[in-house]
Design a protein around this motif. Sequence first.
Motif, PDB file in Angstrom:
ATOM      1  N   MET A   6     -11.056  28.358  21.696  1.00 24.07           N
ATOM      2  CA  MET A   6     -12.000  27.441  21.036  1.00 24.07           C
ATOM      3  C   MET A   6     -13.237  28.200  20.566  1.00 24.07           C
ATOM      4  O   MET A   6     -13.698  29.116  21.234  1.00 24.07           O
ATOM      5  N   LEU A   7     -13.744  27.844  19.412  1.00 28.35           N
ATOM      6  CA  LEU A   7     -14.886  28.532  18.813  1.00 28.35           C
ATOM      7  C   LEU A   7     -16.174  28.248  19.569  1.00 28.35           C
ATOM      8  O   LEU A   7     -16.311  27.192  20.189  1.00 28.35           O
ATOM      9  N   ALA A   8     -17.108  29.206  19.445  1.00 28.01           N
ATOM     10  CA  ALA A   8     -18.455  28.887  19.907  1.00 28.01           C
ATOM     11  C   ALA A   8     -18.925  27.752  19.002  1.00 28.01           C
ATOM     12  O   ALA A   8     -18.535  27.687  17.841  1.00 28.01           O
ATOM     13  N   GLY A   9     -19.722  26.870  19.542  1.00 26.37           N
ATOM     14  CA  GLY A   9     -20.181  25.738  18.721  1.00 26.37           C
ATOM     15  C   GLY A   9     -19.234  24.570  18.762  1.00 26.37           C
ATOM     16  O   GLY A   9     -19.382  23.622  17.997  1.00 26.37           O
ATOM     17  N   ALA A  10     -18.224  24.683  19.658  1.00 25.87           N
ATOM     18  CA  ALA A  10     -17.295  23.559  19.795  1.00 25.87           C
ATOM     19  C   ALA A  10     -18.049  22.327  20.273  1.00 25.87           C
ATOM     20  O   ALA A  10     -18.936  22.422  21.115  1.00 25.87           O
ATOM     21  N   MET A  11     -17.686  21.207  19.715  1.00 26.52           N
ATOM     22  CA  MET A  11     -18.379  19.978  20.090  1.00 26.52           C
ATOM     23  C   MET A  11     -17.446  19.029  20.826  1.00 26.52           C
ATOM     24  O   MET A  11     -16.235  19.133  20.711  1.00 26.52           O
ATOM     25  N   LYS A  12     -18.070  18.107  21.546  1.00 24.91           N
ATOM     26  CA  LYS A  12     -17.295  17.191  22.381  1.00 24.91           C
ATOM     27  C   LYS A  12     -16.832  15.994  21.541  1.00 24.91           C
ATOM     28  O   LYS A  12     -17.648  15.257  20.979  1.00 24.91           O
ATOM     29  N   VAL A  13     -15.514  15.862  21.462  1.00 25.02           N
ATOM     30  CA  VAL A  13     -14.931  14.840  20.596  1.00 25.02           C
ATOM     31  C   VAL A  13     -13.997  13.949  21.409  1.00 25.02           C
ATOM     32  O   VAL A  13     -13.211  14.446  22.218  1.00 25.02           O
ATOM     33  N   PHE A  14     -14.080  12.660  21.156  1.00 25.71           N
ATOM     34  CA  PHE A  14     -13.138  11.735  21.793  1.00 25.71           C
ATOM     35  C   PHE A  14     -12.289  11.081  20.709  1.00 25.71           C
ATOM     36  O   PHE A  14     -12.814  10.598  19.701  1.00 25.71           O
ATOM     37  N   VAL A  15     -10.981  11.107  20.931  1.00 27.26           N
ATOM     38  CA  VAL A  15     -10.029  10.481  20.005  1.00 27.26           C
ATOM     39  C   VAL A  15      -9.412   9.319  20.768  1.00 27.26           C
ATOM     40  O   VAL A  15      -8.869   9.522  21.857  1.00 27.26           O
ATOM     41  N   THR A  16      -9.493   8.110  20.211  1.00 18.42           N
ATOM     42  CA  THR A  16      -9.183   6.940  21.033  1.00 18.42           C
ATOM     43  C   THR A  16      -7.690   6.627  21.144  1.00 18.42           C
ATOM     44  O   THR A  16      -7.328   5.642  21.775  1.00 18.42           O
ATOM     45  N   ARG A  17      -6.834   7.420  20.531  1.00 21.04           N
ATOM     46  CA  ARG A  17      -5.380   7.277  20.729  1.00 21.04           C
ATOM     47  C   ARG A  17      -4.672   8.519  20.210  1.00 21.04           C
ATOM     48  O   ARG A  17      -5.193   9.216  19.323  1.00 21.04           O
ATOM     49  N   ARG A  18      -3.499   8.782  20.707  1.00 20.93           N
ATOM     50  CA  ARG A  18      -2.695   9.874  20.143  1.00 20.93           C
ATOM     51  C   ARG A  18      -2.344   9.519  18.710  1.00 20.93           C
ATOM     52  O   ARG A  18      -2.090   8.352  18.405  1.00 20.93           O
ATOM     53  N   LEU A  19      -2.290  10.504  17.825  1.00 25.39           N
ATOM     54  CA  LEU A  19      -1.962  10.242  16.422  1.00 25.39           C
ATOM     55  C   LEU A  19      -0.704  11.006  16.041  1.00 25.39           C
ATOM     56  O   LEU A  19      -0.448  12.094  16.573  1.00 25.39           O
ATOM     57  N   PRO A  20       0.070  10.455  15.098  1.00 20.43           N
ATOM     58  CA  PRO A  20       1.291  11.157  14.674  1.00 20.43           C
ATOM     59  C   PRO A  20       0.984  12.463  13.953  1.00 20.43           C
ATOM     60  O   PRO A  20      -0.067  12.601  13.323  1.00 20.43           O
ATOM     61  N   GLY A  21       1.924  13.410  14.030  1.00 25.31           N
ATOM     62  CA  GLY A  21       1.778  14.676  13.307  1.00 25.31           C
ATOM     63  C   GLY A  21       0.920  15.671  14.067  1.00 25.31           C
ATOM     64  O   GLY A  21       0.568  15.462  15.233  1.00 25.31           O
TER      65      GLY A  21
END
Length: 319
Positions: A1-16
């Motif tokens: 993961m890159l420096a500067g990575a930010m905290k992200v929440f994804v509210t469901r699994r997505l296709p692909g």
Amino acid sequence: MLAGAMKVFVTRRLPGGALDRLAADHDVEVWPERLPPPRAELLARAAGLEGLLSLLTDQVDAELIEAAPRLRAISNYAVGVDNVDVEAATARGIPVGNTPGVLTDTTADLALALMLGIGRRLVEGDACVRRGEWRTWEPSLLLGRDLHEATVGIVGFGRIGQTVARRLEGFDCTALHTSRSGGVPFEELLERSDFISVHTPLTPETRGLIGAEALRRMKTTAYLVNTARGPVVDTAALTRALHDGEIAGAALDVTDPEPLPAGHPLLGTPNLLVLPHLGSATHATRERMADMAVDNLLAGLRGERMPHQANEVLTPRGP
Ligand code: DGY
């Protein structure tokens, strides 16, 4: 993961594979369940979040946005953004992404499928065969209504409404439309149409647009089709209209509430075809939506304008 990575929440699994691209750059957590994260869960996570990839089933309202002081970007996995308080996000300088265009054809296809499905009684036919009730070909079994050469009223003439109109040319239909920017008067569309297909976004102006008065104006032989948003149609008024035979039937991909709880009065009405919000539900389209939602979020987190952004952010949060 890159420096500067930010905290992200994804509210469901997505296709692909789109979420892998997001996870390559950021600290991503994906809600693993089939049902959406409960409200309390979303609120509890909000404080630490910098990016949110939401679904139309998540209420991203002012309270949630306020609870997320570090939030820099919201990307909604839908073209509609009625589940997001865009005004509250804009006031905070937070861009809100959406997924227009990629689902236009897929949703238009479903609108046609619903017109044919309700008009030609496909669900009743399938049930009749499965129940073993079909004995022989009969001249009067499950007679329906033709879509070809019908007059179809399109309510809302954006990308999806226009695509539906083009599809209908192949059926030799007369397509009428009404929208904010033109077409025939709404009352005329209601009175002349054999099928009415709803394609407006949900806004304060369109909420309840198809209510008791509109349903009364429709022909008793006409069908209502909704692939837009449930609350554009007044559920109680539609329930009454179907029970009283005020219209011939309704085919709904979206409902209010959504989902309809078991035993809901609408489910007891005759001549109703109802689907679980499948407008954009093909493998290809849902994968494209995921790509677009991820591209939007990545741009927003970089402090850039999103490729598909639903708001004008006057005070963008820089990188
Ligand atoms: C949307 O995108 O708004 C649809 O309702 C779900 O694909």
